[in-house]
Structures are given as C-alpha cells and as structure tokens.
Design an enzyme around this catalytic site. Structure first.
Site, PDB file in Angstrom:
ATOM      1  CB  CYS A  64      -0.901   0.008   1.228  1.00 56.91           C
ATOM      2  SG  CYS A  64      -2.182  -1.221   1.098  1.00 56.91           S
ATOM      3  CG  HIS A  65       2.174   2.702   3.222  1.00 58.74           C
ATOM      4  ND1 HIS A  65       1.487   3.882   3.432  1.00 58.74           N
ATOM      5  CD2 HIS A  65       1.586   1.777   4.015  1.00 58.74           C
ATOM      6  CE1 HIS A  65       0.534   3.687   4.331  1.00 58.74           C
ATOM      7  NE2 HIS A  65       0.564   2.423   4.697  1.00 58.74           N
TER       8      HIS A  65
HETATM    9 FE1  DHE Z   1      -4.368  -8.291  -3.091  1.00 56.96          FE
HETATM   10  C1  DHE Z   1      -5.595  -9.422  -6.112  1.00 56.96           C
HETATM   11  C2  DHE Z   1      -2.417  -6.026  -4.686  1.00 56.96           C
HETATM   12  C3  DHE Z   1      -3.749  -6.728  -0.133  1.00 56.96           C
HETATM   13  C4  DHE Z   1      -5.929 -10.791  -1.448  1.00 56.96           C
HETATM   14  N1  DHE Z   1      -4.081  -7.788  -5.022  1.00 56.96           N
HETATM   15  C5  DHE Z   1      -4.687  -8.376  -6.119  1.00 56.96           C
HETATM   16  C6  DHE Z   1      -4.205  -7.750  -7.326  1.00 56.96           C
HETATM   17  C7  DHE Z   1      -3.283  -6.802  -6.926  1.00 56.96           C
HETATM   18  C8  DHE Z   1      -3.220  -6.838  -5.481  1.00 56.96           C
HETATM   19  C9  DHE Z   1      -2.491  -5.874  -7.832  1.00 56.96           C
HETATM   20  C10 DHE Z   1      -4.652  -8.092  -8.745  1.00 56.96           C
HETATM   21  C11 DHE Z   1      -3.865  -9.285  -9.241  1.00 56.96           C
HETATM   22  C12 DHE Z   1      -4.347  -9.689 -10.637  1.00 56.96           C
HETATM   23  O1  DHE Z   1      -5.571  -9.769 -10.825  1.00 56.96           O
HETATM   24  O2  DHE Z   1      -3.494  -9.876 -11.520  1.00 56.96           O
HETATM   25  N2  DHE Z   1      -3.281  -6.690  -2.513  1.00 56.96           N
HETATM   26  C13 DHE Z   1      -2.520  -5.908  -3.313  1.00 56.96           C
HETATM   27  C14 DHE Z   1      -1.844  -4.874  -2.543  1.00 56.96           C
HETATM   28  O3  DHE Z   1      -0.961  -4.075  -2.971  1.00 56.96           O
HETATM   29  C15 DHE Z   1      -2.454  -4.859  -1.221  1.00 56.96           C
HETATM   30  C16 DHE Z   1      -3.440  -3.704  -1.183  1.00 56.96           C
HETATM   31  C17 DHE Z   1      -1.512  -4.662  -0.045  1.00 56.96           C
HETATM   32  C18 DHE Z   1      -0.376  -5.646   0.020  1.00 56.96           C
HETATM   33  O4  DHE Z   1       0.522  -5.397   0.797  1.00 56.96           O
HETATM   34  O5  DHE Z   1      -0.368  -6.646  -0.670  1.00 56.96           O
HETATM   35  C19 DHE Z   1      -3.193  -6.189  -1.236  1.00 56.96           C
HETATM   36  N3  DHE Z   1      -4.757  -8.689  -1.158  1.00 56.96           N
HETATM   37  C20 DHE Z   1      -4.448  -7.904  -0.090  1.00 56.96           C
HETATM   38  C21 DHE Z   1      -4.930  -8.456   1.147  1.00 56.96           C
HETATM   39  O6  DHE Z   1      -4.791  -7.957   2.312  1.00 56.96           O
HETATM   40  C22 DHE Z   1      -5.660  -9.693   0.821  1.00 56.96           C
HETATM   41  C23 DHE Z   1      -7.130  -9.520   1.189  1.00 56.96           C
HETATM   42  C24 DHE Z   1      -5.174 -10.923   1.579  1.00 56.96           C
HETATM   43  C25 DHE Z   1      -3.695 -11.105   1.401  1.00 56.96           C
HETATM   44  O7  DHE Z   1      -3.322 -11.841   0.501  1.00 56.96           O
HETATM   45  O8  DHE Z   1      -2.953 -10.443   2.131  1.00 56.96           O
HETATM   46  C26 DHE Z   1      -5.458  -9.770  -0.691  1.00 56.96           C
HETATM   47  N4  DHE Z   1      -5.558  -9.803  -3.672  1.00 56.96           N
HETATM   48  C27 DHE Z   1      -6.036 -10.772  -2.857  1.00 56.96           C
HETATM   49  C28 DHE Z   1      -6.703 -11.780  -3.662  1.00 56.96           C
HETATM   50  C29 DHE Z   1      -6.597 -11.374  -4.977  1.00 56.96           C
HETATM   51  C30 DHE Z   1      -5.888 -10.133  -4.972  1.00 56.96           C
HETATM   52  C31 DHE Z   1      -7.388 -13.027  -3.121  1.00 56.96           C
HETATM   53  C32 DHE Z   1      -7.107 -12.108  -6.223  1.00 56.96           C
HETATM   54  C33 DHE Z   1      -8.473 -11.710  -6.501  1.00 56.96           C
HETATM   55  C34 DHE Z   1      -8.987 -12.450  -7.724  1.00 56.96           C
HETATM   56  O9  DHE Z   1     -10.055 -13.049  -7.579  1.00 56.96           O
HETATM   57  O10 DHE Z   1      -8.323 -12.437  -8.765  1.00 56.96           O
END
Ligand code: DHE
Length: 552
Positions: A64-65
């Site tokens: 996020c940051h």
């Molecule tokens: Fe994700 C998808 C980035 C936090 C679970 N997450 C994505 C995608 C991105 C992203 C760019 C799209 C990928 C794609 O479709 O090619 N996620 C980030 C972050 O930068 C963020 C905000 C903070 C971090 O530090 O990662 C972040 N994400 C989370 C979570 O806190 C979640 C809920 C649990 C975890 O994994 O920490 C989480 N993100 C998910 C999931 C997807 C996802 C399950 C896939 C969704 C889908 O159905 O395609």
C-alpha cells in the site's frame, strides 16, 4: 510528559487528517511548516535492524505504501514527508505506533496482534530514517533462483488419477506461505504445498493442468495436477515483491510463456511457462500518465490479465497509471503499447465479451476501460472512493450487461453498463450494502447464478467484516446478509464458485478460527465447512476451470 506526547500525536494525526482535508482544498504542503517532534533526537537503528525492518515492511506495508515508501493506495512514509503527506519524523515514534497498531478508517488494517510489539517498535524507528535503496535484481539474479524440480520429460503425459481436475480448487494459506489443493467434487484435501512467503494469488495454465502461485516475496511456484498428489515441478523468484502472474492463453501460444509483474523491482519478467526458465526482463519505470512528464522510477506492476483473442497480456502499471499491452510473440523483446489512463491502477477484469478490460485506478476513485483488440482507452469512469473489484463481476438484467465493482473507501456497489447503446460505459446503478462504511474487497458471480456476493473484509466493524451480502442480480435487492457460521471466527474475504456454478467458497481469515465455508448458491445455506490445523488464514481461492476461462 505522557500527556504532552499524546497531545503531540493528536496534533500530528489531525495534521495528517487536516492535510488530507486540506489536500481536498489543494493546499501545497511543501510550504506547510511541520514542527519536528522527533522525540528522541537522532534515530538509533543498526544495519541489521534496517534489514529486519525492511523484511517486515516489504511483507506487510509495501503493497500500500510502495517499496520505497513513496505512497500508493496508502500515503507516503518519508522522514521529511513530501508535498502531499506529513513527515514521519513529525509524527515521531508514538504517532507512528498509533497508526500501525490501530489502522485507519481509510482502509489500513490494524497490526496490533498481527505484528509483535518489538516489530512495531522497530518499524517506528525504521520509518523515521531514509528508506534503504532497493538492490538490482536482473535476469542473472533471477536465473540463480530458478529450480526445475521435475523436468518436462519426466512429468506424466496424462493424469495419474481419475479425479475431475477442472473442479480442483487452489486455496491460499497466506501467512503459512502455503497453497492447498482441494478436490472440489469430494472436498478432499489433496496437498498443502510450501510456496513462498505471504502467498498472494494463483493463476492457472490455459490447459488447466498447472497452477502457478505468486507470493509477496516474488516467488513463483508451479504445481502439476496430473500426479496422484499435486506436485511442485518448478519455482523461481521474479523479484523481491510481487502481486501477480499470468500465462499466455492465445491460440498457438497456450502455456508457452508466463509473465511476472514486479512490485519491486518494478519490472515485467517473461518466463518459459513449462519450466519457469527466465527469458527477458523489461523495466516499467517511465513518465506518469497525466502528462506532467514526472518520471516515476517505482512503477509497480499491479493486475495482469491474458487475452484469449490476441497474443497479449494487459499489465497495469500502478503509480504511472499506464496500461501496458504486452505482445509476447517476441518474448525476448516484447512489443509494449503504453496507454495513459489514471494513476494508481490496481485490480480489474474482463467484461462479458472478453474484449474490454476494466481496471480500478483505486486511489484515483476511477474505473478505466480498455479496448484490448484496438489497444486503446475507451473511457475513465469516476465511481466512488477507492473502487476495489478484484476481477469484477459480470451480470445481466433489465439494464443490460453490467460489470460490478465494490469500494474500499465507501459503502457502494457501482454497476457499469458494458453493452453498446445508451449508457454504455457509465454507472447505471449504485446500491449500498447494509451497515456503515466501506471495506469491501471482492465481488463475485457466475453465469449460471442469480446471485452477486460481496464481502466487507476491511470494514472496521467485526459484525460487518465477518458477514457477506448476497444480492439478486435481476432486482439488485439484498437477498440475505450471511453471518459467519457457528464455530468460525474471522473476516470474510474473497469468493470462488465451483465449475458447476452452484457452490460458493468463502474464506474466513485473520480471526480466532479460520475456515473455508462452502455455501449452496441457491439456498445460501452452509454445505460444508473445511477446517483443521492446515487451514491457516485462507484468502484467495481459485477454481481451475473458472480461472482458466476467466469466468466471473
Ligand atoms: Fe491483493 C488481487 C495487490 C492486499 C488478497 N491484489 C490483487 C491484485 C493486486 C493486489 C495488484 C490483482 C492481481 C491480478 O488480478 O493480476 N493486494 C494488493 C496490494 O498491494 C495490497 C493492497 C496490499 C499488500 O501489501 O499486498 C493487497 N490482497 C491484499 C490483502 O490484504 C488480501 C485480502 C489478503 C492477502 O493476501 O494479504 C489480498 N488480492 C487478494 C486476492 C486477490 C488479490 C485473493 C485475487 C483476486 C482475484 O479473484 O483475482
């Protein structure tokens, strides 16, 4: 002393808050004098502590940051601040601790209880000194991490079992750094495989045979489903920090190549999709989309989708707001068409035709629409505060074909009309879920379903973040708010249908009792609860057939 410090913290936080409010009025913070309340003079932190703090930061905060703390979905975290956000030195250790422990209503989760007290203390010092430089990680470094565990010639040529691979589920056990493979027909756990720190998402091969996972540590793991017990056949690290991978799905190129999106370093890496041998690295740094010619070094690759109709991936360059159409017919030197859109691109997915790609520029409060075959921007649609669709959801009702996004920053579901005619590419309907506040991360439906499922994962109210709301796709009325089942305790997050489209799998994580709960999509009743000591903070779930065919 304590009261003064507390007062200072409150002032700093209001300052930050007022910064945000002022931001709305467009005040230039470079002129704003921020008293340094550095409560312990110079910051004492050793190299070893910087290394340890970097690990914690990368794994939990960088997303996020930003890897170099310049901000993205969340504010920058720089010792002397920048023109948009206050200086971390001005906040001081106690101000930073308050944010880290309690989170913020703007979508930052609380870390008290997730990080140890000494990790939080270390972070408060680390955030007050300049961020360490990110070391280079080019193709030679990547090759050093490559492990071909089972060469292609040694792999079975057909399934060694008669299970229904198309209805397998890959389920991420995030904090355990593992992926569980579950037979969707029998609900049996077939394997729980170690795949890298803070695993984030899965994608599947065009053939549906392989599952690829990517972790926040930049590690890609390739899992073969033909053996009786699903098996890791190759692994490689594409960088230090990542969120997405995807395979080549176009006819004649199926499963030839795999693309890795780097958060850090900011780059696109193309691999051989059968072995994970690296082929090329393309940095993604460049000018910002909004024409002020700001050169952005840290240009992280967010969501990636693969076209089924053209030999391209769509890679979304977060901080730059550039949608990169990457043509993989020449993987050593891929042709990349850059489409300027809106900053802070995040997650997105296809419309029902598979021609248009809709992606959230979440910190810009917009949805961007790309015409992939013609490689052009169609429209930028303001929807609400921090849209967060996952891959979105495609429904059809009297308003036409609609693509849906939920929002992190407010309680709103926006329905964008995607079929031609009046209102195309506009928000034709907005609805709210029950209760106050946003915090939704994912929506989901299935072509055979009458329901739209929505979570509230990051809503601060435990009553809301542990429920899911189900809407009727025709009337867009709430059908039911489903409470977490008896004996389960966690935040509800992310949905996945089974191949038949009559079951919905939901994860309950980061609470006292993780579980995967399977609901009957028609009756909305619990069909099965998958639990056990191996179910450790489940997050994303990916059905092989639906992921391969982009069904959502
Ligand atoms: Fe994700 C998808 C980035 C936090 C679970 N997450 C994505 C995608 C991105 C992203 C760019 C799209 C990928 C794609 O479709 O090619 N996620 C980030 C972050 O930068 C963020 C905000 C903070 C971090 O530090 O990662 C972040 N994400 C989370 C979570 O806190 C979640 C809920 C649990 C975890 O994994 O920490 C989480 N993100 C998910 C999931 C997807 C996802 C399950 C896939 C969704 C889908 O159905 O395609």
């Amino acid at each position: 002393m304590k009261t003064i410090k507390l007062l200072v913290i409150l002032v700093a936080i209001t300052l930050l808050g007022s910064c945000k409010n002022d931001k709305k009025k467009g005040v230039d913070y470079s002129k704003k004098k921020v008293e340094t309340t550095d409560n312990n003079g110079g910051i004492k932190i050793s190299d070893a502590e910087i290394k340890e703090a970097s690990q914690i930061y990368f794994a939990n905060c960088a997303g996020c940051h930003g890897s170099s703390r310049k901000g993205a979905t969340g504010p920058s975290l720089l010792p002397d601040g920048d023109k948009k956000f206050a200086a971390t030195k001005a906040l001081g250790a106690e101000g930073l601790r308050a944010f880290i422990e309690n989170g913020t209503p703007a979508g930052m989760p609380e870390w008290k209880g997730v990080l140890t007290d000494s990790q939080i203390e270390l972070l408060t010092r680390f955030l007050q000194v300049d961020p360490p430089a990110i070391p280079p990680f080019g193709i030679d470094k990547i090759r050093e991490t490559w492990k071909l565990i089972v060469p292609v010639a040694d792999r079975p040529t057909k399934p060694q079992h008669n299970r229904n691979i198309n209805n397998y589920f890959g389920v991420i056990m995030r904090d355990a750094g593992k992926v569980a493979i579950i037979d969707g027909d029998t609900k049996e756990k077939l394997a729980v495989l170690k795949t890298g720190f803070a695993v984030h998402i899965l994608r599947t091969s065009a053939s549906g045979r392989y599952i690829y996972s990517v972790g926040r540590d930049g590690k890609i793991t390739m899992i073969d489903t033909y053996p009786k017990v699903p098996t890791i056949v190759a692994e490689v690290k594409g960088g230090f920090d990542s969120r997405s991978v995807e395979v080549s799905k176009y006819k004649g190129y199926e499963d030839k190549y795999l693309v890795f999106g780097g958060y850090s370093p900011s780059h696109i890496v193309i691999f051989n999709a059968q072995t994970l041998e690296p082929i090329s690295v393309t940095p993604t740094a460049g000018n910002a989309c909004d024409g002020d010619k700001e050169y952005i070094e840290e240009a992280r690759v967010a969501s990636i989708v693969a076209s089924h109709t053209h030999p391209v991936w769509i890679c979304n360059i977060k901080e730059r707001g550039m949608v990169d159409i990457v043509n993989y017919t020449n993987p050593e030197k891929p042709k990349i068409t850059e489409i300027p859109t809106a900053r802070y691109l995040h997650d997105g997915g296809w419309d029902y035709t598979g021609r248009y790609f809709l992606v959230a520029a979440n910190a810009s409060n917009k949805i961007v629409v790309i015409d992939v075959p013609n490689e052009k921007l169609v429209k930028i649609i303001p929807t609400g505060i921090k849209p967060h669709p996952g891959r979105g959801a495609n429904i059809k009702n009297s308003l036409g074909h609609l693509w849906v996004t939920s929002h992190l920053g407010e309680n709103k579901l926006s329905f964008i009309k995607t079929d031609p005619g009046k209102g195309q590419w506009t928000v034709v309907k907005e609805i709210k879920a029950p209760g106050v506040g946003g915090g939704a991360l994912f929506v989901k439906t299935h072509p055979k379903s009458k329901h739209l499922w929505v979570d509230r994962t990051l809503n601060p109210d435990p009553k809301l973040n542990s429920t899911v709301d189900v809407f009727d796709v025709n009337t867009l009325k709430l059908v039911k708010t489903i409470e977490e089942p008896e004996g389960v305790d966690g935040r509800a997050v992310h949905f996945e249908y089974n191949k038949a489209g009559d079951e919905v799998w939901v994860s309950y994580f980061s609470g006292k009792k993780s579980a995967i709960v399977i609901y009957n999509d028609k009756t909305l009743k619990v069909k099965k609860i998958i639990e056990g000591d191996w179910v450790q903070n489940p997050t994303g779930k990916f059905n092989i057939y639906n992921t391969t065919h982009d069904i959502y």
